[in-house]
Design an enzyme around this catalytic site. Structure first.
Site, short mmCIF file in Angstrom:
data_model
loop_
_atom_site.label_atom_id
_atom_site.label_comp_id
_atom_site.label_asym_id
_atom_site.label_seq_id
_atom_site.Cartn_x
_atom_site.Cartn_y
_atom_site.Cartn_z
N THR A 111 0.81 -1.23 0.00
CA THR A 111 0.00 0.00 0.00
C THR A 111 0.84 1.27 0.00
OG1 THR A 111 -0.22 0.03 2.43
CG2 THR A 111 -1.87 -1.20 1.17
N LEU A 126 -2.76 5.32 -0.27
CA LEU A 126 -4.14 4.85 -0.43
C LEU A 126 -4.23 3.41 0.08
CD1 LEU A 126 -4.96 6.27 -3.98
CD2 LEU A 126 -5.51 7.25 -1.75
N HIS A 127 -4.00 3.26 1.38
CA HIS A 127 -3.95 1.91 1.96
C HIS A 127 -5.24 1.13 1.72
CE1 HIS A 127 -0.29 3.02 4.11
NE2 HIS A 127 -0.92 4.04 4.67
N ASP A 128 -6.34 1.68 2.21
CA ASP A 128 -7.57 0.89 2.35
C ASP A 128 -8.23 0.48 1.04
OD1 ASP A 128 -7.12 0.99 5.02
OD2 ASP A 128 -8.66 2.48 5.47
#
Length: 323
Positions: free
Chosen positions: A188, A233-235
């Site tokens: 991520t 933009l991990h999620d």
């Protein structure tokens, strides 16, 4: 179209995950948990996002603290509201009349064999749902989570924040026997919005400008705290297997959660060894694989795909799921 329920703690990148899911998938519900801020604030943020995006997605409030440890939240990065950087609208709807644990169970029962559960915060709600309803594991199509890391952590040298918040809950989830996909910091952190991307958003419609403001705050905090030059933009990466699966590569392996009280607490121990024998005296045997772990990503292509979903929100056009 894949049915998805996002269990989240909005959170800047959680906000993107909600929009991305609503754009490309059948978002049947949102449940909230403490994490990036208190559950009171993350729940209000989820309701505000639903209002901003014009959705009628039900929102259920969940747990306010981990199973066993003292509460910790991520206000250091996400600000006093948990989603600083943009003026969000007042919510037009209220939470559903059910705790998130019961909401997860009900939605999985209603959509047996179809529902993907996507935890992108601490996994307390999910663990309690699995403990309360033993049949839940068999009802779910999959669990696809953002959490953990195969290399460097962010909260400790080896532990990622979502897992570190409630390692005992994560341990329950990883042992549940549900088909699992895990995307961690090793991937991520390669999917980040730049200053030029923020300029593009600020030149677009109201929703895109709101996200531009969120990213502008988030990138400034990540620069100060982690010396990064993009807003991770991990999620939304947890949604990729069901939208553009070709953009993230996975390897199936056993994953265990470190539950000790020392430096490794909350570490996701991913066993990538290529052992050929189970009977060696001084080598720990490899456990059966329980998870698809993200190991590679086409980062810039994925950023563009997510940005297109944000920019196109206003005009109502459906961005392509191909890249």
């Amino acid at each position: 179209m894949t049915k998805i329920l996002i269990d989240c703690d909005p959170g800047h990148d959680d906000a993107v995950a909600i929009l991305y899911a609503a754009r490309h998938l059948d978002l049947v519900g949102i449940s909230t948990v403490y994490g990036n801020q208190s559950v009171e604030k993350t729940t209000r943020n989820a309701l505000s996002l639903v209002t901003l995006l014009g959705l009628d997605t039900p929102v259920a409030r969940g747990c306010e603290a981990p199973l066993t440890r003292v509460l910790a939240h991520g206000g250091d990065l996400h600000g006093k509201t948990g989603m600083d950087g943009a003026e969000m609208p007042a919510p037009r709807q209220d939470i559903v009349d059910a705790h998130a644990v019961d909401f997860i169970i009900e939605m999985a029962s209603r959509n047996r064999g179809e529902l993907v559960l996507c935890p992108v915060g601490p996994m307390t709600n999910v663990a309690l749902a699995l403990k309360k309803e033993p049949r839940l594991a068999g009802w779910l199509r999959a669990i696809s989570l953002m959490g953990g890391a195969t290399q460097i952590g962010n909260t400790t040298p080896v532990a990622e924040f979502n897992i570190w918040c409630d390692p005992e809950a994560a341990d329950i989830v990883f042992r549940a026997g549900v088909p699992m996909w895990m995307v961690g910091l090793n991937v991520t952190r390669q999917v980040g919005v730049t200053d030029a991307d923020i300029d593009r958003l600020m030149a677009a419609g109201p929703v895109a400008r709101a996200f531009g403001g969120l990213f502008n705050f988030f990138i400034s905090r990540l620069r100060e705290v982690h010396n990064l030059n993009s807003a991770s933009l991990h999620d939304p990466c947890a949604l990729v297997p069901f939208i553009v699966p070709e953009l993230i590569g996975y390897e199936e392996c056993p994953v265990e959660i470190a539950l000790d009280s020392g430096l490794t607490r909350g570490m996701t121990v991913c066993d990538f060894r290529r052992l050929t024998s189970k009977s060696l005296q001084n080598i720990r045997a490899k456990a059966p694989a329980n998870c698809h772990v993200a190991t590679s990503v086409e980062g810039r292509k994925l950023v563009e795909h997510i940005l297109n979903a944000i920019v196109s929100w206003e005009d109502g056009s459906m961005p392509s799921t191909t890249v």
